[in-house]
Scaffold this motif. Sequence first.
Motif, PDB file in Angstrom:
ATOM      1  N   MET A  14       0.849  -1.185   0.000  1.00 36.41           N
ATOM      2  CA  MET A  14       0.000   0.000   0.000  1.00 36.41           C
ATOM      3  C   MET A  14       0.891   1.244   0.000  1.00 36.41           C
ATOM      4  SD  MET A  14      -1.489  -0.467   3.901  1.00 36.41           S
ATOM      5  CE  MET A  14      -2.853   0.618   3.620  1.00 36.41           C
ATOM      6  N   LEU A  15       0.418   2.318  -0.674  1.00 39.03           N
ATOM      7  CA  LEU A  15       1.212   3.537  -0.844  1.00 39.03           C
ATOM      8  C   LEU A  15       0.410   4.751  -0.402  1.00 39.03           C
ATOM      9  CD1 LEU A  15       3.877   4.770  -2.068  1.00 39.03           C
ATOM     10  CD2 LEU A  15       2.563   5.073  -4.174  1.00 39.03           C
ATOM     11  N   PHE A  16       0.995   5.513   0.523  1.00 35.06           N
ATOM     12  CA  PHE A  16       0.408   6.782   0.960  1.00 35.06           C
ATOM     13  C   PHE A  16       1.220   7.920   0.356  1.00 35.06           C
ATOM     14  CE2 PHE A  16      -1.115   3.939   4.241  1.00 35.06           C
ATOM     15  CZ  PHE A  16      -2.381   4.428   4.542  1.00 35.06           C
ATOM     16  N   ASP A  17       0.532   8.977  -0.121  1.00 32.84           N
ATOM     17  CA  ASP A  17       1.264  10.128  -0.655  1.00 32.84           C
ATOM     18  C   ASP A  17       1.702  11.043   0.488  1.00 32.84           C
ATOM     19  OD1 ASP A  17      -0.918  11.667   0.119  1.00 32.84           O
ATOM     20  OD2 ASP A  17      -1.721  11.872  -1.921  1.00 32.84           O
ATOM     21  N   SER A  18       2.360  12.153   0.123  1.00 33.48           N
ATOM     22  CA  SER A  18       2.907  13.067   1.131  1.00 33.48           C
ATOM     23  C   SER A  18       1.823  13.729   1.980  1.00 33.48           C
ATOM     24  CB  SER A  18       3.760  14.139   0.457  1.00 33.48           C
ATOM     25  OG  SER A  18       2.988  14.831  -0.525  1.00 33.48           O
ATOM     26  N   GLU A  19       0.579  13.711   1.485  1.00 34.10           N
ATOM     27  CA  GLU A  19      -0.542  14.278   2.238  1.00 34.10           C
ATOM     28  C   GLU A  19      -1.198  13.253   3.155  1.00 34.10           C
ATOM     29  OE1 GLU A  19      -1.262  17.519   2.054  1.00 34.10           O
ATOM     30  OE2 GLU A  19       0.391  17.736   0.634  1.00 34.10           O
ATOM     31  N   GLY A  20      -0.687  12.017   3.132  1.00 40.23           N
ATOM     32  CA  GLY A  20      -1.252  10.979   3.986  1.00 40.23           C
ATOM     33  C   GLY A  20      -2.464  10.289   3.403  1.00 40.23           C
ATOM     34  N   VAL A  21      -2.653  10.410   2.076  1.00 41.30           N
ATOM     35  CA  VAL A  21      -3.803   9.789   1.403  1.00 41.30           C
ATOM     36  C   VAL A  21      -3.352   8.484   0.748  1.00 41.30           C
ATOM     37  CG1 VAL A  21      -5.545  10.068  -0.416  1.00 41.30           C
ATOM     38  CG2 VAL A  21      -4.888  12.028   0.995  1.00 41.30           C
TER      39      VAL A  21
END
Length: 370
Positions: free
Chosen positions: A38-45
């Motif tokens: 799973m991958l979260f972006d820099s905004e935590g999404v």
Amino acid sequence: MLSDIQETLLQSLEAFQSTQLVKNKYENILEHLDSGVMLFDSEGVLTFINVQMARLLEVSRKSLTGCTLLQILRHPQLSRFKKKKILRIYRETIFHCKKYHELTDESGRQWLLTVTYGDQMDGDYLFSVKDVSDFKQIEQTAYRNDKLAMLGKISASIAHEIRNPLTAIRGFIQLLRPHLIKLGKDEYARIILMEIDRANDIIYEFLNSSKPSAPQTTVIPVSSLLKEVVLLTESEALMKGCQVLLHDDILPLHISVDVKQIKQVILNMVKNAMDAFDLLTGENGGLIEIRAHRDNKNVHICISDNGKGMDHNTLSHLFDPFFTTKESGTGLGLSVSYRIIKNHKGYIAVNSTVGKGTEFVISLPIVEIV
């Protein structure tokens, strides 16, 4: 001029399609990995989650994609157990910069979660989870073998150091015995010699149990071995208010074993099953079932009970030397059984559920009788 523009647009379109094909290819690989990703972006999404990770969380991918961590923790389909694990991982990653996390799920399987972040990820956080239960089992087996080998060496050393003075004491008592007979104290000499012999027997049994001798094998039918075990345990089972049931629909199966050693292993497991009934009350009482079946290579002897069962922590240390849950236990019974079965080119498997019972399966190479 127009043709140049068209050619440029065509090249750009081809480049885009090529890039899209590569992207789809790698996404397809990630989708079908046996590891959860799973991958979260820099905004935590959450921007990507593969099939395996969604399966582990037991939540649909569609309902998770685009969620923040807080929204995931509030997800109605996510179990309380998994929410606590995710929160713990978040805290250890953010506050302690921990990148590797070892987890145990509800069924007792073990997982390794790796977190990748930093400059190479452009602010994104990549989480990957892999089932490492088999690796852990191999690691525990190697560790257990090392402990058993060390136990054998220590036992041999202790036995040697204790036997030497006992031999000297026995010799001097025999020299003094004529004088004790004259004084009418021959009984003292007899008791001392008897106790020295008993101490030697205890040392021999301990030495033999910590390092079983090489098996002296004989081909025997499994049914006769199991019937003898039942006969030996029936009276004790009766006193403890439980029943030992042998399923006598056993096909003619033969194994090449050291009868004394294998009998010791099965008796040990049956007696352990009896001990599992200490907390059981009621009309039904305890039931120990013994059965055997075969596959292409092995005979599987199953000893199951409806006792109190064991938790994951107990199961993970079950065959460790000196590990015991009994007040008067030595913790050598199952570790010795493990070594005996290993010496016979077999293996022992255990399945247990707290409150439901335990099943031991002893697997030994089958002997085909023509």
